[in-house]
Write an enzyme that holds these catalytic residues in place. Structure first.
Site, PDB file in Angstrom:
ATOM      1  N   ARG A  58     -11.320  -7.055  -2.731  1.00  0.00           N
ATOM      2  CA  ARG A  58      -9.867  -7.202  -2.609  1.00  0.00           C
ATOM      3  C   ARG A  58      -9.319  -6.305  -1.483  1.00  0.00           C
ATOM      4  O   ARG A  58      -9.628  -5.137  -1.392  1.00  0.00           O
ATOM      5  CB  ARG A  58      -9.235  -6.819  -3.937  1.00  0.00           C
ATOM      6  CG  ARG A  58      -7.715  -6.964  -3.996  1.00  0.00           C
ATOM      7  CD  ARG A  58      -7.047  -5.629  -4.044  1.00  0.00           C
ATOM      8  NE  ARG A  58      -5.637  -5.734  -4.401  1.00  0.00           N
ATOM      9  CZ  ARG A  58      -4.772  -4.749  -4.212  1.00  0.00           C
ATOM     10  NH1 ARG A  58      -5.157  -3.599  -3.701  1.00  0.00           N
ATOM     11  NH2 ARG A  58      -3.509  -4.907  -4.535  1.00  0.00           N
ATOM     12  N   GLY A 106       0.141  -4.768  -4.274  1.00  0.00           N
ATOM     13  CA  GLY A 106       0.023  -5.186  -2.888  1.00  0.00           C
ATOM     14  C   GLY A 106       0.132  -6.677  -2.658  1.00  0.00           C
ATOM     15  O   GLY A 106       0.585  -7.117  -1.602  1.00  0.00           O
ATOM     16  N   THR A 158      -0.658   5.930  -4.348  1.00  0.00           N
ATOM     17  CA  THR A 158      -0.580   5.718  -2.902  1.00  0.00           C
ATOM     18  C   THR A 158       0.289   6.792  -2.270  1.00  0.00           C
ATOM     19  O   THR A 158       1.232   7.273  -2.888  1.00  0.00           O
ATOM     20  CB  THR A 158       0.011   4.310  -2.625  1.00  0.00           C
ATOM     21  OG1 THR A 158      -0.952   3.337  -3.000  1.00  0.00           O
ATOM     22  CG2 THR A 158       0.370   4.098  -1.183  1.00  0.00           C
ATOM     23  N   GLY A 165      -5.772  -4.913  -0.088  1.00  0.00           N
ATOM     24  CA  GLY A 165      -4.367  -4.795  -0.479  1.00  0.00           C
ATOM     25  C   GLY A 165      -3.445  -4.866   0.723  1.00  0.00           C
ATOM     26  O   GLY A 165      -3.835  -5.249   1.836  1.00  0.00           O
ATOM     27  N   ASP A 166      -2.215  -4.482   0.484  1.00  0.00           N
ATOM     28  CA  ASP A 166      -1.186  -4.556   1.526  1.00  0.00           C
ATOM     29  C   ASP A 166      -1.215  -3.372   2.474  1.00  0.00           C
ATOM     30  O   ASP A 166      -0.698  -3.453   3.590  1.00  0.00           O
ATOM     31  CB  ASP A 166       0.184  -4.604   0.858  1.00  0.00           C
ATOM     32  CG  ASP A 166       0.411  -3.376  -0.034  1.00  0.00           C
ATOM     33  OD1 ASP A 166      -0.504  -3.032  -0.817  1.00  0.00           O
ATOM     34  OD2 ASP A 166       1.484  -2.764   0.056  1.00  0.00           O
ATOM     35  N   THR A 205       4.772   1.039  -1.643  1.00  0.00           N
ATOM     36  CA  THR A 205       3.849   1.197  -2.763  1.00  0.00           C
ATOM     37  C   THR A 205       4.245   0.250  -3.881  1.00  0.00           C
ATOM     38  O   THR A 205       5.428   0.027  -4.121  1.00  0.00           O
ATOM     39  CB  THR A 205       3.804   2.647  -3.272  1.00  0.00           C
ATOM     40  OG1 THR A 205       2.853   2.728  -4.340  1.00  0.00           O
ATOM     41  CG2 THR A 205       5.147   3.129  -3.782  1.00  0.00           C
ATOM     42  N   GLY A 206       3.223  -0.308  -4.535  1.00  0.00           N
ATOM     43  CA  GLY A 206       3.461  -1.292  -5.573  1.00  0.00           C
ATOM     44  C   GLY A 206       2.352  -2.322  -5.497  1.00  0.00           C
ATOM     45  O   GLY A 206       1.424  -2.169  -4.695  1.00  0.00           O
TER      46      GLY A 206
HETATM   47  N1  ASP Z   1      -0.054  -1.122  -2.660  1.00  0.00           N
HETATM   48  C1  ASP Z   1      -1.326  -0.653  -3.118  1.00  0.00           C
HETATM   49  C2  ASP Z   1      -2.239  -1.835  -3.319  1.00  0.00           C
HETATM   50  O1  ASP Z   1      -1.822  -2.827  -3.884  1.00  0.00           O
HETATM   51  C3  ASP Z   1      -1.286   0.138  -4.370  1.00  0.00           C
HETATM   52  C4  ASP Z   1      -0.255   1.224  -4.410  1.00  0.00           C
HETATM   53  O2  ASP Z   1       0.816   1.106  -3.846  1.00  0.00           O
HETATM   54  O3  ASP Z   1      -0.487   2.241  -5.072  1.00  0.00           O
HETATM   55  O4  ASP Z   1      -3.380  -1.746  -2.960  1.00  0.00           O
END
Ligand code: ASP
Length: 201
Positions: free
Chosen positions: A91, A117, A63, A93-94, A114-115
């Site tokens: 899905r 989501g 990300t 994500g966040d 990032t992490g």
């Molecule tokens: N936050 C993103 C998700 O869960 C993934 C990422 O941070 O790389 O879609």
């Protein structure tokens, strides 16, 4: 932002809007890269072997986020992602959810995370950081540190964020081994870092 008052568009209408506004339109396969194909294969293998939790951060996701404070004091945040590798169909994500992976509020702070989501959505991470600043009077650094190091770390999902406050202070906490990051000050000094050491450009 400049055309109409909708904050979030989705589906075919969003594509139509982009086309009408003259954005570059590319085939879906433009977004397929060798690195991501390999990461997906690795995650499928991990899933089959039951070792998904042991996958590296780069196998799991990738990300890019940015936050900015402009000369007029406005705050902005942007996040771009391919999401979590091997995610279920449909899905969301966040990243596109304001208040979760991306959030900016003038006078408070701008946050891009990032992490995994699902945790960023459950904890409304961007809004949580902003709320701590606004209602608890914490600095952006304290608020971000609390969310990443205290609230999210116990889940061992690997999380980080970049944030800038209304006063221009920047913070980039992460609970992984490292996080690629960089920042520029109002007087044009550039800094980059991957782990603890910070380099001046
Ligand atoms: N936050 C993103 C998700 O869960 C993934 C990422 O941070 O790389 O879609």
């Amino acid at each position: 932002m400049e055309k109409g008052d909708a904050v979030l568009l989705g589906g075919p209408a969003a594509d139509d809007f982009a086309r009408v506004e003259g954005l570059d339109i590319v085939d879906q396969n433009y977004f397929t890269t060798e690195k991501r194909v390999q990461a997906l294969a690795a995650m499928k293998a991990h899933a089959a072997a039951g070792t998904a939790a042991k996958a590296s951060e780069s196998e799991k996701h990738g990300t890019v986020g940015a936050v900015a404070l402009d000369a007029s004091g406005h705050l902005a945040a942007a996040t771009s992602t391919g999401g979590y590798n091997n995610k279920p169909a449909g899905r969301i994500g966040d990243t596109p959810i304001a208040g979760a992976g991306t959030y900016a509020r003038d006078g408070v702070c701008a946050v891009s995370g990032t992490g995994k989501g699902e945790y960023f959505i459950r904890y409304a991470v961007g809004h949580e950081v902003a709320s701590r600043v606004r209602y608890l009077g914490e600095s952006v650094d304290q608020a971000a540190e609390n969310v990443i190091m205290e609230q999210l770390r116990p889940y061992a999902i690997g999380a980080g964020l970049v944030a800038v406050g209304a006063d221009g202070s920047v913070t980039m906490p992460y609970n992984t081994a490292g996080m690629f990051r960089g920042w520029v000050t109002p007087v044009g000094e550039f800094f980059v870092a991957t782990h603890d050491d910070v380099y001046t450009l």
